[in-house]
Design a protein around this motif. Structure first.
Motif, PDB file in Angstrom:
ATOM      1  N   THR A   1       0.836  -1.206   0.000  1.00  0.00           N
ATOM      2  CA  THR A   1       0.000   0.000   0.000  1.00  0.00           C
ATOM      3  C   THR A   1       0.868   1.252   0.000  1.00  0.00           C
ATOM      4  O   THR A   1       0.606   2.209  -0.747  1.00  0.00           O
ATOM      5  CB  THR A   1      -0.927   0.007   1.221  1.00  0.00           C
ATOM      6  OG1 THR A   1      -1.775  -1.145   1.177  1.00  0.00           O
ATOM      7  CG2 THR A   1      -1.796   1.245   1.240  1.00  0.00           C
TER       8      THR A   1
ATOM      9  N   HIS B   1      -3.726   3.486  -4.724  1.00  0.00           N
ATOM     10  CA  HIS B   1      -4.674   2.825  -3.827  1.00  0.00           C
ATOM     11  C   HIS B   1      -5.132   1.454  -4.352  1.00  0.00           C
ATOM     12  O   HIS B   1      -6.330   1.218  -4.559  1.00  0.00           O
ATOM     13  CB  HIS B   1      -5.917   3.693  -3.611  1.00  0.00           C
ATOM     14  CG  HIS B   1      -5.608   5.031  -2.999  1.00  0.00           C
ATOM     15  ND1 HIS B   1      -4.771   5.178  -1.912  1.00  0.00           N
ATOM     16  CD2 HIS B   1      -6.021   6.296  -3.328  1.00  0.00           C
ATOM     17  CE1 HIS B   1      -4.691   6.465  -1.597  1.00  0.00           C
ATOM     18  NE2 HIS B   1      -5.427   7.159  -2.431  1.00  0.00           N
TER      19      HIS B   1
ATOM     20  N   THR C   1      -4.172  -1.158   6.155  1.00  0.00           N
ATOM     21  CA  THR C   1      -3.992  -0.564   4.830  1.00  0.00           C
ATOM     22  C   THR C   1      -4.731   0.774   4.748  1.00  0.00           C
ATOM     23  O   THR C   1      -4.261   1.702   4.075  1.00  0.00           O
ATOM     24  CB  THR C   1      -4.482  -1.503   3.716  1.00  0.00           C
ATOM     25  OG1 THR C   1      -5.840  -1.902   3.971  1.00  0.00           O
ATOM     26  CG2 THR C   1      -3.607  -2.728   3.608  1.00  0.00           C
TER      27      THR C   1
ATOM     28  N   GLN D   1      -2.480   3.200   6.405  1.00  0.00           N
ATOM     29  CA  GLN D   1      -1.303   3.447   5.568  1.00  0.00           C
ATOM     30  C   GLN D   1      -1.645   4.384   4.415  1.00  0.00           C
ATOM     31  O   GLN D   1      -0.810   5.195   3.987  1.00  0.00           O
ATOM     32  CB  GLN D   1      -0.746   2.134   5.041  1.00  0.00           C
ATOM     33  CG  GLN D   1       0.536   2.275   4.241  1.00  0.00           C
ATOM     34  CD  GLN D   1       1.676   2.855   5.054  1.00  0.00           C
ATOM     35  OE1 GLN D   1       2.209   2.212   5.939  1.00  0.00           O
ATOM     36  NE2 GLN D   1       2.041   4.104   4.766  1.00  0.00           N
ATOM     37  N   ARG D   2      -2.858   4.310   3.902  1.00  0.00           N
ATOM     38  CA  ARG D   2      -3.243   5.176   2.786  1.00  0.00           C
ATOM     39  C   ARG D   2      -3.240   6.652   3.170  1.00  0.00           C
ATOM     40  O   ARG D   2      -3.050   7.508   2.304  1.00  0.00           O
ATOM     41  CB  ARG D   2      -4.629   4.789   2.261  1.00  0.00           C
ATOM     42  CG  ARG D   2      -4.635   3.493   1.461  1.00  0.00           C
ATOM     43  CD  ARG D   2      -6.019   3.159   0.958  1.00  0.00           C
ATOM     44  NE  ARG D   2      -6.036   1.862   0.300  1.00  0.00           N
ATOM     45  CZ  ARG D   2      -6.912   0.909   0.536  1.00  0.00           C
ATOM     46  NH1 ARG D   2      -7.850   1.096   1.452  1.00  0.00           N
ATOM     47  NH2 ARG D   2      -6.849  -0.242  -0.099  1.00  0.00           N
TER      48      ARG D   2
ATOM     49  N   ALA E   1     -11.197   4.793  -0.967  1.00  0.00           N
ATOM     50  CA  ALA E   1      -9.929   5.166  -0.330  1.00  0.00           C
ATOM     51  C   ALA E   1      -9.996   6.519   0.344  1.00  0.00           C
ATOM     52  O   ALA E   1      -9.186   6.826   1.224  1.00  0.00           O
ATOM     53  CB  ALA E   1      -8.808   5.155  -1.374  1.00  0.00           C
TER      54      ALA E   1
END
Length: 631
Positions: free
Chosen positions: A187, A194, A452, A455-456, A563
């Motif tokens: 990621t 994304h 994740t 992390q985005r 996302a």
């Protein structure tokens, strides 16, 4: 688990294998860019960076032209390294347009082009500087076909839509740790693309991949075993990657895939030596260059630039932020007055008159109450005087140098409350607590969705360690705790919990950000994601009440479907109940405050349904309390 990215229809031509793309058209969001290209003023520029799948070449930039008002004619040019690739006239009525990219050169699976606009206004009219030329719904058409990976080094493509990680039905602690680290590393590697990351169970006990991958998709099998290494396995033309090794080596092998060493793995199998993951250590003083901005500049009648103060790049929660602005602007003649204005979120934090020398050398303080996960300090030069009919006065160039210093102090607890404090309040390392005895695969899937997502919204990767939940609960380190069937760790008090006897109504925000209410009674089943500060450490808890695991999973699936939802989260909690989209619980509790206490200075967000007298409130469990307005 599908990402909510803007999608344009693909138009692949026939290729040698149905699993490989032939001449696809990919929207810019799938390539890591914004869907619309914006050009301000009569002459605007946009640098477009295009990741190019192996075996392909960009053929055209496909857009929908939206012209500003009072434009007589418009054109755009595309160049690369001062070499003109194309020049096209824009249709006066707007609409679809394919801009050729003939002759574009691809280096290291990437191509960068400069798109420049030229607008001519209708005679007697001025262009609105706030109304740009918009090339909307932009996409790139490629020629060629996706190349099949033949070595470990080229297994991950430049453009990745979906990653499927396969693991056994009862993953060990080492396997779970490797899967979470792999998911977050990929990621971070792909950033704004994304890619969707999915965890699935292997079809059988053997570490053999299931069905073949789709175009721009990759499958990775993670399995403990005596032989350490990474190897391509499974059917052509898109084989899977097997990551294996004993428990002490499995995580290390995982690091090879996204490390700089991975590009040297030029065979179908590779074994990683010792690779250490060292998270960035936060500093009290840095520069905007170190924070990802080599310098910012703008050219306009009243130019404005933004200095991004990203706490995830600083590697911690901060307070007391001060910025030493170093830069310059075009010196103004004596007939023109002006001032330099610094603001955050539209609120002015500093202003000073322009200097004859045009230099900027000024300290600016950012109030703690204006800090968010990512705060933009806007700097603008405002001029006044006779600037001509259409602002024909020579435009002003404003530059803020990359040497601009940013100082800060560590904030424990974070001054930014709730979801906006994450993940920086958990840096540089966090623990992930799973129930390794009950259903480790289900908890692992939930952990990957949460990590994740975090992390985005982070500009930098962060360290992760998967542990049993009991160990993470008692640890002094920041943690993500997953107790899906119900919160069973009373030493950490949650802000949102079911009432004991009497229904309660909670003021919340729906998925559109509009105020609404949510009524909870002792029988309602809900899943929640809650932020907690306990003993000075930040914790994110994923849980439910009454075994409402499906509601927790619905909540995480809803978050993972777009996302942008993680970055937009505010408040202290997210709640999912049957029959409606998840709602946000606004506000935040002060650290080390007893969530069940009441006082005249702190009013609860909740009101007990059907209660007419204050005395009846005694003994109720108050879910969330609002911070007083004076704070």
């Amino acid at each position: 688990m599908a990402l909510g990215l803007l999608a344009l229809p693909l138009a692949p031509t026939a290729s040698a294998d149905p699993l490989l793309f032939g001449s696809p058209t990919l929207p810019l969001p799938e390539l890591g860019s914004e869907p619309d290209l914006l050009f301000y003023g009569q002459n605007g520029t946009v640098m477009l960076n295009i990741p190019v799948p192996q075996g392909m070449t960009p053929e055209s930039l496909n857009v929908t032209v939206q012209l500003p008002v009072n434009v007589r004619s418009a054109s755009v040019t595309v160049s690369q390294d001062n070499r003109l690739l194309t020049s096209v006239e824009l249709p006066p009525e707007g609409g679809p347009l394919a801009i050729p990219l003939n002759g574009v050169e691809v280096q290291d699976n990437s191509a960068s082009v400069l798109v420049r606009s030229y607008l001519l206004p209708v005679e007697g009219y001025c262009l609105d500087p706030s109304n740009p030329l918009r090339l909307a719904n932009s996409a790139i058409t490629f020629v060629g076909a996706e190349a099949s990976p033949t070595t470990v080094a080229d297994f991950l493509p430049p453009v990745l839509r979906r990653l499927v990680i396969q693991v056994g039905e009862s993953p060990s602690r080492a396997e779970a740790d490797a899967v979470v680290r792999l998911a977050t590393a990929v990621t971070a590697h792909y950033g704004a693309q994304h890619p969707q990351v999915v965890v699935e169970s292997l079809a059988g006990p053997a570490p053999v991949p299931g069905e073949g991958a789709a175009p721009l998709e990759r499958h990775i099998v993670v399995s403990e075993g005596p032989d350490a290494g990474l190897s391509l396995v499974g059917p052509e033309p898109l084989p899977a990657l097997l990551i294996s090794g004993p428990p002490s080596e499995l995580t290390n092998q995982t690091r090879l895939l996204t490390s700089g060493v991975g590009r040297f793995a030029l065979s179908s199998k590779a074994v990683a030596g010792p690779l250490k993951s060292v998270p960035q250590l936060a500093r009290d003083e840095t520069t905007i260059r170190d924070l990802g901005q080599p310098g910012v500049n703008a050219i306009a009648l009243n130019p404005q630039v933004g200095v991004n103060l990203d706490q995830t790049r600083m590697g911690r929660s901060v307070k007391g932020v001060r910025v030493h602005l170093i830069g310059s602007y075009t010196p103004l003649p004596t007939t023109i007055g002006g001032q330099v204005v610094a603001s955050v979120g539209g609120e002015i934090v500093a202003r000073w008159p322009v200097a004859p020398s045009g230099t900027i050398d000024r300290w600016v303080e950012v109030p703690d109450r204006l800090l968010q996960r990512n705060t933009t300090l806007a700097v603008q030069v405002n001029i006044s005087g006779d600037t001509g009919r259409c602002g024909e006065f020579q435009p002003v160039t404003l530059t803020i140098d990359g040497s601009t210093v940013v100082t800060s102090k560590a904030a424990h607890p974070p001054v930014v409350k709730g979801f906006q404090s994450l993940p920086q309040a958990m840096m540089p390392r966090l623990q992930v607590g799973l129930d390794m005895d009950r259903d480790p695969l289900a908890d692992l899937i939930r952990a990957v969705k949460i990590l994740t997502g975090l992390q985005r919204v982070s500009a930098l990767p962060f360290g992760i360690e998967v542990t049993p939940i009991e160990e993470a609960v008692s640890s002094p380190h920041p943690a993500v705790l997953i107790d899906a069937e119900g919160w069973s760790h009373p030493q950490i008090q949650l802000a949102i919990k079911a009432p004991d006897t009497v229904p309660m109504t909670l003021d919340v925000l729906d998925d559109e950000g509009e105020p609404t209410t949510l009524t909870l009674d002792p029988k309602v089943r809900f899943g929640s994601l809650q932020t907690v500060v306990h003993d000075g450490r930040s914790i994110l808890v994923a849980t439910s009440n009454g075994g409402a695991v499906d509601e927790l999973d619905n909540l995480l699936t809803w978050l993972d479907a777009d996302a942008r939802r993680w970055s937009a989260l505010n408040g202290v909690g997210l709640v999912s109940v049957p029959g409606r989209a998840p709602v946000t619980v606004p506000g935040g509790l002060e650290p080390d405050t007893d969530a069940t206490a009441t006082s005249s200075s702190r009013l609860p967000w909740l009101a007990a349904g059907g209660l007419a007298a204050g005395a009846a409130v005694v003994g109720l469990v108050w879910l969330v309390r609002r911070r007083p307005s004076s704070e």
